[in-house]
Design a protein around this motif. Structure first.
Motif, PDB file in Angstrom:
ATOM      1  N   ILE A 197       0.843  -1.195   0.000  1.00  0.00           N
ATOM      2  CA  ILE A 197       0.000   0.000   0.000  1.00  0.00           C
ATOM      3  C   ILE A 197       0.878   1.244   0.000  1.00  0.00           C
ATOM      4  O   ILE A 197       1.703   1.436   0.894  1.00  0.00           O
ATOM      5  CB  ILE A 197      -0.924   0.007   1.241  1.00  0.00           C
ATOM      6  CG1 ILE A 197      -1.812  -1.240   1.250  1.00  0.00           C
ATOM      7  CG2 ILE A 197      -1.769   1.279   1.274  1.00  0.00           C
ATOM      8  CD1 ILE A 197      -2.589  -1.445   2.524  1.00  0.00           C
ATOM      9  N   PRO A 198       0.738   2.128  -1.009  1.00  0.00           N
ATOM     10  CA  PRO A 198       1.540   3.361  -1.031  1.00  0.00           C
ATOM     11  C   PRO A 198       1.030   4.375   0.000  1.00  0.00           C
ATOM     12  O   PRO A 198      -0.146   4.368   0.370  1.00  0.00           O
ATOM     13  CB  PRO A 198       1.352   3.894  -2.454  1.00  0.00           C
ATOM     14  CG  PRO A 198       0.105   3.268  -2.950  1.00  0.00           C
ATOM     15  CD  PRO A 198      -0.076   1.984  -2.199  1.00  0.00           C
ATOM     16  N   TRP A 199       1.931   5.240   0.495  1.00  0.00           N
ATOM     17  CA  TRP A 199       1.582   6.210   1.536  1.00  0.00           C
ATOM     18  C   TRP A 199       0.463   7.153   1.108  1.00  0.00           C
ATOM     19  O   TRP A 199      -0.316   7.605   1.939  1.00  0.00           O
ATOM     20  CB  TRP A 199       2.806   7.021   1.957  1.00  0.00           C
ATOM     21  CG  TRP A 199       3.636   6.278   2.934  1.00  0.00           C
ATOM     22  CD1 TRP A 199       4.837   5.689   2.715  1.00  0.00           C
ATOM     23  CD2 TRP A 199       3.315   6.019   4.302  1.00  0.00           C
ATOM     24  NE1 TRP A 199       5.285   5.075   3.849  1.00  0.00           N
ATOM     25  CE2 TRP A 199       4.375   5.263   4.843  1.00  0.00           C
ATOM     26  CE3 TRP A 199       2.237   6.326   5.123  1.00  0.00           C
ATOM     27  CZ2 TRP A 199       4.373   4.832   6.164  1.00  0.00           C
ATOM     28  CZ3 TRP A 199       2.251   5.897   6.431  1.00  0.00           C
ATOM     29  CH2 TRP A 199       3.299   5.166   6.948  1.00  0.00           C
ATOM     30  N   GLU A 200       0.370   7.458  -0.179  1.00  0.00           N
ATOM     31  CA  GLU A 200      -0.682   8.386  -0.611  1.00  0.00           C
ATOM     32  C   GLU A 200      -2.077   7.777  -0.497  1.00  0.00           C
ATOM     33  O   GLU A 200      -3.080   8.488  -0.610  1.00  0.00           O
ATOM     34  CB  GLU A 200      -0.432   8.892  -2.042  1.00  0.00           C
ATOM     35  CG  GLU A 200      -0.353   7.814  -3.091  1.00  0.00           C
ATOM     36  CD  GLU A 200       1.078   7.335  -3.356  1.00  0.00           C
ATOM     37  OE1 GLU A 200       1.261   6.633  -4.355  1.00  0.00           O
ATOM     38  OE2 GLU A 200       1.982   7.659  -2.583  1.00  0.00           O
ATOM     39  N   ASN A 201      -2.157   6.472  -0.246  1.00  0.00           N
ATOM     40  CA  ASN A 201      -3.450   5.820  -0.066  1.00  0.00           C
ATOM     41  C   ASN A 201      -3.776   5.542   1.397  1.00  0.00           C
ATOM     42  O   ASN A 201      -4.699   4.799   1.698  1.00  0.00           O
ATOM     43  CB  ASN A 201      -3.494   4.507  -0.843  1.00  0.00           C
ATOM     44  CG  ASN A 201      -3.504   4.726  -2.338  1.00  0.00           C
ATOM     45  OD1 ASN A 201      -3.799   5.813  -2.813  1.00  0.00           O
ATOM     46  ND2 ASN A 201      -3.163   3.702  -3.087  1.00  0.00           N
ATOM     47  N   ILE A 202      -3.027   6.140   2.312  1.00  0.00           N
ATOM     48  CA  ILE A 202      -3.261   5.956   3.745  1.00  0.00           C
ATOM     49  C   ILE A 202      -3.829   7.254   4.298  1.00  0.00           C
ATOM     50  O   ILE A 202      -3.258   8.322   4.107  1.00  0.00           O
ATOM     51  CB  ILE A 202      -1.956   5.570   4.476  1.00  0.00           C
ATOM     52  CG1 ILE A 202      -1.445   4.240   3.916  1.00  0.00           C
ATOM     53  CG2 ILE A 202      -2.193   5.485   5.974  1.00  0.00           C
ATOM     54  CD1 ILE A 202      -0.106   3.833   4.448  1.00  0.00           C
ATOM     55  N   TYR A 203      -4.967   7.156   4.964  1.00  0.00           N
ATOM     56  CA  TYR A 203      -5.660   8.320   5.494  1.00  0.00           C
ATOM     57  C   TYR A 203      -5.847   8.178   6.999  1.00  0.00           C
ATOM     58  O   TYR A 203      -5.942   7.077   7.519  1.00  0.00           O
ATOM     59  CB  TYR A 203      -7.034   8.483   4.832  1.00  0.00           C
ATOM     60  CG  TYR A 203      -6.948   8.627   3.342  1.00  0.00           C
ATOM     61  CD1 TYR A 203      -6.712   9.862   2.766  1.00  0.00           C
ATOM     62  CD2 TYR A 203      -7.063   7.521   2.514  1.00  0.00           C
ATOM     63  CE1 TYR A 203      -6.614   9.998   1.391  1.00  0.00           C
ATOM     64  CE2 TYR A 203      -6.974   7.654   1.136  1.00  0.00           C
ATOM     65  CZ  TYR A 203      -6.741   8.889   0.585  1.00  0.00           C
ATOM     66  OH  TYR A 203      -6.655   9.010  -0.768  1.00  0.00           O
ATOM     67  N   ASN A 204      -5.938   9.297   7.683  1.00  0.00           N
ATOM     68  CA  ASN A 204      -6.158   9.305   9.120  1.00  0.00           C
ATOM     69  C   ASN A 204      -7.663   9.342   9.376  1.00  0.00           C
ATOM     70  O   ASN A 204      -8.310  10.366   9.234  1.00  0.00           O
ATOM     71  CB  ASN A 204      -5.473  10.529   9.746  1.00  0.00           C
ATOM     72  CG  ASN A 204      -5.537  10.517  11.235  1.00  0.00           C
ATOM     73  OD1 ASN A 204      -5.846   9.493  11.839  1.00  0.00           O
ATOM     74  ND2 ASN A 204      -5.256  11.640  11.859  1.00  0.00           N
ATOM     75  N   MET A 205      -8.244   8.208   9.735  1.00  0.00           N
ATOM     76  CA  MET A 205      -9.686   8.098   9.955  1.00  0.00           C
ATOM     77  C   MET A 205      -9.947   7.654  11.384  1.00  0.00           C
ATOM     78  O   MET A 205      -9.164   6.921  11.964  1.00  0.00           O
ATOM     79  CB  MET A 205     -10.315   7.065   9.023  1.00  0.00           C
ATOM     80  CG  MET A 205     -10.120   7.331   7.570  1.00  0.00           C
ATOM     81  SD  MET A 205     -11.319   8.500   6.993  1.00  0.00           S
ATOM     82  CE  MET A 205     -10.997   8.482   5.258  1.00  0.00           C
ATOM     83  N   ASP A 206     -11.061   8.098  11.920  1.00  0.00           N
ATOM     84  CA  ASP A 206     -11.464   7.586  13.239  1.00  0.00           C
ATOM     85  C   ASP A 206     -12.397   6.385  13.034  1.00  0.00           C
ATOM     86  O   ASP A 206     -12.631   5.947  11.910  1.00  0.00           O
ATOM     87  CB  ASP A 206     -12.105   8.684  14.082  1.00  0.00           C
ATOM     88  CG  ASP A 206     -13.442   9.154  13.548  1.00  0.00           C
ATOM     89  OD1 ASP A 206     -13.904   8.659  12.517  1.00  0.00           O
ATOM     90  OD2 ASP A 206     -14.029  10.041  14.186  1.00  0.00           O
ATOM     91  N   GLU A 207     -12.927   5.850  14.134  1.00  0.00           N
ATOM     92  CA  GLU A 207     -13.737   4.640  14.028  1.00  0.00           C
ATOM     93  C   GLU A 207     -15.046   4.845  13.275  1.00  0.00           C
ATOM     94  O   GLU A 207     -15.679   3.903  12.849  1.00  0.00           O
ATOM     95  CB  GLU A 207     -14.023   4.056  15.417  1.00  0.00           C
ATOM     96  CG  GLU A 207     -14.798   4.955  16.346  1.00  0.00           C
ATOM     97  CD  GLU A 207     -13.911   5.871  17.173  1.00  0.00           C
ATOM     98  OE1 GLU A 207     -14.467   6.596  18.011  1.00  0.00           O
ATOM     99  OE2 GLU A 207     -12.700   5.889  16.991  1.00  0.00           O
ATOM    100  N   LYS A 208     -15.468   6.092  13.082  1.00  0.00           N
ATOM    101  CA  LYS A 208     -16.709   6.361  12.340  1.00  0.00           C
ATOM    102  C   LYS A 208     -16.429   6.612  10.865  1.00  0.00           C
ATOM    103  O   LYS A 208     -17.339   6.818  10.095  1.00  0.00           O
ATOM    104  CB  LYS A 208     -17.413   7.578  12.930  1.00  0.00           C
ATOM    105  CG  LYS A 208     -17.920   7.337  14.336  1.00  0.00           C
ATOM    106  CD  LYS A 208     -18.576   8.567  14.867  1.00  0.00           C
ATOM    107  CE  LYS A 208     -18.992   8.361  16.313  1.00  0.00           C
ATOM    108  NZ  LYS A 208     -19.493   9.578  16.913  1.00  0.00           N
ATOM    109  N   GLY A 209     -15.149   6.672  10.485  1.00  0.00           N
ATOM    110  CA  GLY A 209     -14.803   6.907   9.094  1.00  0.00           C
ATOM    111  C   GLY A 209     -14.614   8.372   8.760  1.00  0.00           C
ATOM    112  O   GLY A 209     -14.541   8.739   7.603  1.00  0.00           O
ATOM    113  N   CYS A 210     -14.530   9.242   9.786  1.00  0.00           N
ATOM    114  CA  CYS A 210     -14.332  10.662   9.544  1.00  0.00           C
ATOM    115  C   CYS A 210     -12.844  10.938   9.406  1.00  0.00           C
ATOM    116  O   CYS A 210     -12.042  10.503  10.226  1.00  0.00           O
ATOM    117  CB  CYS A 210     -14.881  11.496  10.700  1.00  0.00           C
ATOM    118  SG  CYS A 210     -16.647  11.312  10.902  1.00  0.00           S
TER     119      CYS A 210
END
Length: 103
Positions: free
Chosen positions: A88-101
């Motif tokens: 998985i490339p870094w540009e496809n990693i997002y900071n999400m909480d348990e609700k998906g925000c």
């Protein structure tokens, strides 16, 4: 008022939001005088697009108990293994909480 608004937003981004009791001293430090009794309600109405007042909830003791060094290290070791195994490339990693925000 712009300086107060900027400071409130800054503290919110630092995860140190102000509440009804703590905002008065900040306003006094910035403006030189303590705000009036109805100032906060009027301020929030004028700036409803930028800031919102809501109640906070205390941290669940089970979550606090689980937030320790070995648990956090284990989590990030597993996350690193998944990222490397699946390529998985870094540009496809997002900071999400348990609700998906996204944070």
């Amino acid at each position: 008022e712009k300086a107060v608004l900027d400071w409130i937003i800054h503290l919110g981004l630092l995860a140190q939001p102000l509440d009804r009791r703590t905002i008065g001293p900040y306003v006094k430090d910035i403006c030189g005088s303590f705000p009036g009794k109805n100032w906060l309600q009027r301020f929030l109405a004028r700036n409803e697009d930028a800031v919102r007042y809501c109640r906070t909830a205390s941290l669940d003791p089970k979550r606090a108990w689980s937030f320790n060094y070995p648990t956090v290290c284990d989590h990030f070791a597993k996350l690193k293994a998944i990222i490397e195994n699946h390529g998985i490339p870094w540009e496809n990693i997002y900071n999400m909480d348990e609700k998906g925000c996204q944070l």
